[in-house]
Design a protein around this motif. Structure first.
Motif, short mmCIF file in Angstrom:
data_model
loop_
_atom_site.label_atom_id
_atom_site.label_comp_id
_atom_site.label_asym_id
_atom_site.label_seq_id
_atom_site.Cartn_x
_atom_site.Cartn_y
_atom_site.Cartn_z
N ASP A 158 0.85 -1.19 0.00
CA ASP A 158 0.00 0.00 0.00
C ASP A 158 0.89 1.24 0.00
O ASP A 158 1.45 1.63 1.02
N ARG A 159 1.03 1.87 -1.15
CA ARG A 159 1.96 2.98 -1.31
C ARG A 159 1.57 4.19 -0.46
O ARG A 159 2.43 4.94 -0.02
N SER A 160 0.29 4.37 -0.21
CA SER A 160 -0.15 5.52 0.59
C SER A 160 0.29 5.41 2.05
O SER A 160 0.37 6.42 2.75
N LYS A 161 0.58 4.20 2.49
CA LYS A 161 1.00 3.98 3.88
C LYS A 161 2.37 3.33 3.98
O LYS A 161 2.75 2.84 5.04
N LEU A 162 3.12 3.36 2.88
CA LEU A 162 4.35 2.58 2.82
C LEU A 162 5.39 3.05 3.84
O LEU A 162 5.98 2.24 4.56
N HIS A 163 5.65 4.35 3.90
CA HIS A 163 6.67 4.85 4.82
C HIS A 163 6.28 4.63 6.28
O HIS A 163 7.11 4.29 7.12
N TYR A 164 5.00 4.83 6.57
CA TYR A 164 4.51 4.55 7.92
C TYR A 164 4.68 3.08 8.25
O TYR A 164 5.18 2.72 9.34
N THR A 165 4.28 2.21 7.34
CA THR A 165 4.36 0.77 7.57
C THR A 165 5.80 0.32 7.79
O THR A 165 6.11 -0.41 8.74
N LEU A 166 6.70 0.78 6.92
CA LEU A 166 8.10 0.38 7.03
C LEU A 166 8.74 0.91 8.31
O LEU A 166 9.49 0.19 8.98
N SER A 167 8.44 2.15 8.67
CA SER A 167 9.10 2.73 9.83
C SER A 167 8.58 2.14 11.14
O SER A 167 9.36 1.94 12.08
N ILE A 168 7.30 1.82 11.22
CA ILE A 168 6.80 1.25 12.48
C ILE A 168 7.30 -0.18 12.66
O ILE A 168 7.65 -0.60 13.78
N ILE A 169 7.38 -0.94 11.56
CA ILE A 169 7.94 -2.30 11.65
C ILE A 169 9.43 -2.23 11.96
O ILE A 169 9.95 -3.03 12.75
#
Length: 350
Positions: free
Chosen positions: A50-61
């Motif tokens: 999901d590109r709209s949430k990609l940076h959030y997803t990667l950084s929280i993981i």
């Protein structure tokens, strides 16, 4: 590596403290960006790219992995103030064969996607909001998880354990180092890609902090130990109720903070609106999904958040079996969900 005796510090106050840290992380996420911290949803964002949430997803993981790998580098399979953060590999994999790990991963993935949440999304973040769907989901997956774990303790199935070799520790060292370096690299890349906007950089830093704090809570709570979770889920003479204090700490903390953020503050600190599920009716998909998740969780003692925190340390069981199966389960469930017409639903609260 097993717990011996009953210690108030280890069995009550430490899980409660872990729950409070989980509450702090999920509160920070809701306060700053208006997000619900549901790890099954975060994982699906990753595998669906999901590109709209990609940076959030990667950084929280990455924040989650950063905390767990730092703790492993410091304590390994030993203890921190008499609290074990991780099970030794031979203990972690005991009681479930390769097919069992694959099936458990698939059920956890399929169930959490079809039921729209797991212990974090429905439990930690849903119960404090008095969500009808979360109350129903938690009730269902707790019952099916406890029933499955208790049944397996009396009538074992899929339990032909394949023991690790003596070289597994060196493999774990390598995997942990790679995961630590990867987490640092992901955070740096996300920061660089968002360097032109201060809001973007703040978002990455907050998301990383949320993942880091959440992982610390999971480790102190005992949620990263399969044996500890299964002792809670298995009803027996040796039943360990201590993990109930994890949910107690997390829900009590969020009861206050979520109420203030949603009702008094009214909007996220970063602007925009709250990303809160709007559908409130309890339907068959929710109940079936929660039930299947409970079966998978009861088999293995691992749910999505802890799975993402510990997968580098248990090879191949988590790294090559459980995590990929969880991904497949979520992908299949997404297709089922899109085609499921459900005429049966009801409202728990008006």
């Amino acid at each position: 590596m097993f717990d011996s005796g009953f210690s108030f510090s280890n069995n009550v106050s430490t899980p409660f403290l872990g729950g409070l840290l989980i509450s702090l992380a999920s509160t920070l996420n809701l306060w700053y960006k208006g997000r619900i911290t549901g790890w099954s949803g975060i994982f699906f964002n990753l595998i669906s790219f999901d590109r709209s949430k990609l940076h959030y997803t990667l950084s929280i993981i990455a924040g989650l992995l950063l905390a767990s790998t730092l703790a492993w580098e410091k304590y390994g399979y030993g203890s921190y103030r008499d609290v074990y953060l991780f099970d030794a590999p031979q203990i972690f994999i005991a009681g479930l064969d390769f097919v069992g790990w694959i099936l458990a991963g698939f059920l956890v993935g399929f169930g959490t996607k079809l039921g729209n949440g797991c212990t974090s999304g429905h439990g930690v973040c849903g119960l404090p909001r008095f969500s009808s769907r979360s109350i129903a989901a938690v009730a269902v997956f707790m019952v099916t998880a406890m029933a499955t774990a208790t049944f397996r303790s009396k009538e074992p199935f899929l339990n032909h354990t394949v023991w690790i070799t003596e070289t597994a520790r060196s493999d774990t060292d390598f995997n942990a180092h790679v995961a630590f370096i990867a987490a640092i690299a992901i955070i740096i890349i996300c920061l660089v890609l968002n360097r032109d906007g201060s809001d973007g950089i703040k978002d990455i830093l907050v998301s990383t902090g949320v993942g880091f704090i959440f992982a610390c809570g999971l480790m102190l709570a005992g949620m990263t130990r399969k044996t500890r979770v299964l002792k809670f889920l298995t009803i027996s003479d040796n039943w360990d109720p201590s993990l109930g204090f994890v949910m107690l700490g997390a829900v009590l903390g969020n009861l206050v903070t979520f109420w203030y953020i949603l009702r008094i503050k009214g909007s996220p600190a970063a602007g925009g609106s709250f990303d809160i599920p709007s559908y409130t009716r309890i339907d068959t998909k929710l109940l079936v999904g929660a039930g299947l998740f409970g079966v998978g969780w009861g088999m293995c003692g691992i749910c999505p958040g802890p799975a993402l925190a510990v997968f580098p340390f248990y090879r191949p069981h988590m790294l090559a079996l459980f995590i990929p199966s969880m991904a497949v389960g979520q992908i299949v469930a997404a297709h089922v969900d899109s085609r499921w017409t459900d005429p049966y639903s009801f409202q728990l609260f008006d």
